[in-house]
Each structure stands twice: as C-alpha cells, then as structure tokens.
Design a protein around this motif. Structure first.
Motif, mmCIF file in Angstrom:
data_model
loop_
_atom_site.group_PDB
_atom_site.id
_atom_site.type_symbol
_atom_site.label_atom_id
_atom_site.label_comp_id
_atom_site.label_asym_id
_atom_site.label_seq_id
_atom_site.Cartn_x
_atom_site.Cartn_y
_atom_site.Cartn_z
ATOM 1 N N PHE A 182 0.850 -1.177 0.000
ATOM 2 C CA PHE A 182 0.000 0.000 0.000
ATOM 3 C C PHE A 182 0.888 1.229 0.000
ATOM 4 N N ALA A 183 0.550 2.225 -0.827
ATOM 5 C CA ALA A 183 1.346 3.442 -0.903
ATOM 6 C C ALA A 183 0.431 4.657 -0.925
ATOM 7 N N ASP A 184 0.963 5.765 -0.440
ATOM 8 C CA ASP A 184 0.240 7.022 -0.426
ATOM 9 C C ASP A 184 0.216 7.601 -1.841
ATOM 10 N N THR A 185 -0.630 8.571 -2.063
ATOM 11 C CA THR A 185 -0.803 9.171 -3.381
ATOM 12 C C THR A 185 0.493 9.781 -3.917
ATOM 13 N N GLY A 186 1.371 10.224 -3.031
ATOM 14 C CA GLY A 186 2.637 10.821 -3.452
ATOM 15 C C GLY A 186 3.557 9.853 -4.176
ATOM 16 N N PHE A 187 3.311 8.566 -4.070
ATOM 17 C CA PHE A 187 4.154 7.550 -4.705
ATOM 18 C C PHE A 187 3.507 6.957 -5.950
ATOM 19 N N ALA A 188 2.525 7.637 -6.517
ATOM 20 C CA ALA A 188 1.731 7.075 -7.607
ATOM 21 C C ALA A 188 2.426 7.079 -8.960
ATOM 22 N N GLY A 189 3.624 7.582 -9.073
ATOM 23 C CA GLY A 189 4.301 7.665 -10.372
ATOM 24 C C GLY A 189 4.842 6.335 -10.852
ATOM 25 N N CYS A 190 6.151 6.267 -10.978
ATOM 26 C CA CYS A 190 6.821 5.084 -11.530
ATOM 27 C C CYS A 190 6.905 3.925 -10.545
ATOM 28 N N LEU A 191 6.565 4.152 -9.286
ATOM 29 C CA LEU A 191 6.669 3.096 -8.272
ATOM 30 C C LEU A 191 5.837 1.873 -8.640
ATOM 31 N N VAL A 192 4.661 2.103 -9.164
ATOM 32 C CA VAL A 192 3.764 0.990 -9.505
ATOM 33 C C VAL A 192 4.402 0.095 -10.563
ATOM 34 N N ASP A 193 4.924 0.705 -11.621
ATOM 35 C CA ASP A 193 5.561 -0.077 -12.695
ATOM 36 C C ASP A 193 6.841 -0.750 -12.216
ATOM 37 N N TRP A 194 7.646 -0.015 -11.442
ATOM 38 C CA TRP A 194 8.907 -0.545 -10.928
ATOM 39 C C TRP A 194 8.673 -1.765 -10.036
ATOM 40 N N ALA A 195 7.685 -1.658 -9.135
ATOM 41 C CA ALA A 195 7.396 -2.766 -8.226
ATOM 42 C C ALA A 195 6.859 -3.978 -8.992
ATOM 43 N N ARG A 196 6.041 -3.718 -9.989
ATOM 44 C CA ARG A 196 5.493 -4.825 -10.785
ATOM 45 C C ARG A 196 6.600 -5.526 -11.567
ATOM 46 N N ASP A 197 7.456 -4.755 -12.231
ATOM 47 C CA ASP A 197 8.476 -5.335 -13.099
ATOM 48 C C ASP A 197 9.635 -5.955 -12.331
ATOM 49 N N LEU A 198 10.128 -5.248 -11.320
ATOM 50 C CA LEU A 198 11.336 -5.696 -10.634
ATOM 51 C C LEU A 198 11.038 -6.597 -9.436
ATOM 52 N N LEU A 199 10.053 -6.241 -8.643
ATOM 53 C CA LEU A 199 9.759 -6.988 -7.418
ATOM 54 C C LEU A 199 8.624 -7.992 -7.566
ATOM 55 N N ARG A 200 7.912 -7.899 -8.680
ATOM 56 C CA ARG A 200 6.717 -8.724 -8.905
ATOM 57 C C ARG A 200 5.713 -8.562 -7.771
ATOM 58 N N ALA A 201 5.534 -7.308 -7.384
ATOM 59 C CA ALA A 201 4.599 -6.968 -6.308
ATOM 60 C C ALA A 201 3.520 -6.041 -6.856
ATOM 61 N N THR A 202 2.373 -6.076 -6.233
ATOM 62 C CA THR A 202 1.274 -5.200 -6.586
ATOM 63 C C THR A 202 1.273 -4.010 -5.640
ATOM 64 N N VAL A 203 1.240 -2.807 -6.190
ATOM 65 C CA VAL A 203 1.180 -1.595 -5.379
ATOM 66 C C VAL A 203 -0.220 -1.013 -5.510
ATOM 67 N N GLU A 204 -0.881 -0.859 -4.387
ATOM 68 C CA GLU A 204 -2.200 -0.250 -4.363
ATOM 69 C C GLU A 204 -2.061 1.167 -3.813
ATOM 70 N N ILE A 205 -2.397 2.154 -4.648
ATOM 71 C CA ILE A 205 -2.332 3.543 -4.231
ATOM 72 C C ILE A 205 -3.600 3.860 -3.444
ATOM 73 N N VAL A 206 -3.419 4.366 -2.233
ATOM 74 C CA VAL A 206 -4.541 4.677 -1.356
ATOM 75 C C VAL A 206 -4.895 6.147 -1.533
ATOM 76 N N HIS A 207 -6.086 6.410 -2.063
ATOM 77 C CA HIS A 207 -6.544 7.779 -2.315
ATOM 78 C C HIS A 207 -7.535 8.202 -1.238
ATOM 79 N N LYS A 208 -7.566 9.496 -0.977
ATOM 80 C CA LYS A 208 -8.602 10.001 -0.079
ATOM 81 C C LYS A 208 -9.786 10.450 -0.931
ATOM 82 N N PRO A 209 -10.981 10.372 -0.384
ATOM 83 C CA PRO A 209 -12.163 10.810 -1.137
ATOM 84 C C PRO A 209 -12.067 12.298 -1.480
#
Length: 73
Positions: free
Chosen positions: A5-32
């Motif tokens: 789980f990551a805050d909105t500030g990490f919504a950039g390349c972190l998702v792709d990097w984690a998927r490609d390199l770590l084989r992990a799913t990153v869920e960005i937590v947004h506020k309403p």
C-alpha cells in the motif's frame, strides 16, 4: 511482500517498478475528493503508521555512521 500500500505521493513510476522488478502489486490509497478534516480510511492508516514507525525509529531510516568501523555490533 506481494501487495504493498502506498500514499498518493508515490503514484508515479513506483507501480511499474514494483510490478516489473519486485513482482509486487502496489495499491495507491486515495482520499475521497469530498473529504473535509480528518477521516480514518481502511488502508491509509497502515501507510501512515508505517511511516510513523520509521520516523520514530530513525536508526532504521538513516545511517549515521561515517564508516563501517564505527558501527555497533
């Protein structure tokens, strides 16, 4: 770790990097969009708590020793 789980500030390349390199799913937590003031969200508090733990235990977040010889065993 497979799901992160990551805050909105990490919504950039972190998702792709984690998927490609770590084989992990990153869920960005947004506020309403209509939120006013403090509201506890189901997963956002996990992110905030983790950041607070790292900050409280600064030794985990920073390396203060100038050389390896200075490290405590």
């Amino acid at each position: 770790m497979r799901h992160v789980f990551a805050d909105t500030g990490f919504a950039g390349c972190l998702v792709d990097w984690a998927r490609d390199l770590l084989r992990a799913t990153v869920e960005i937590v947004h506020k309403p969009t209509d939120q006013r003031g403090f509201v506890v969200h189901p997963r956002r508090w996990v992110v905030e708590r983790t950041l607070a733990w790292i900050t409280a235990h600064r030794r985990l977040a920073r390396d203060y020793e100038p050389t390896a010889r200075c490290q405590r065993p």
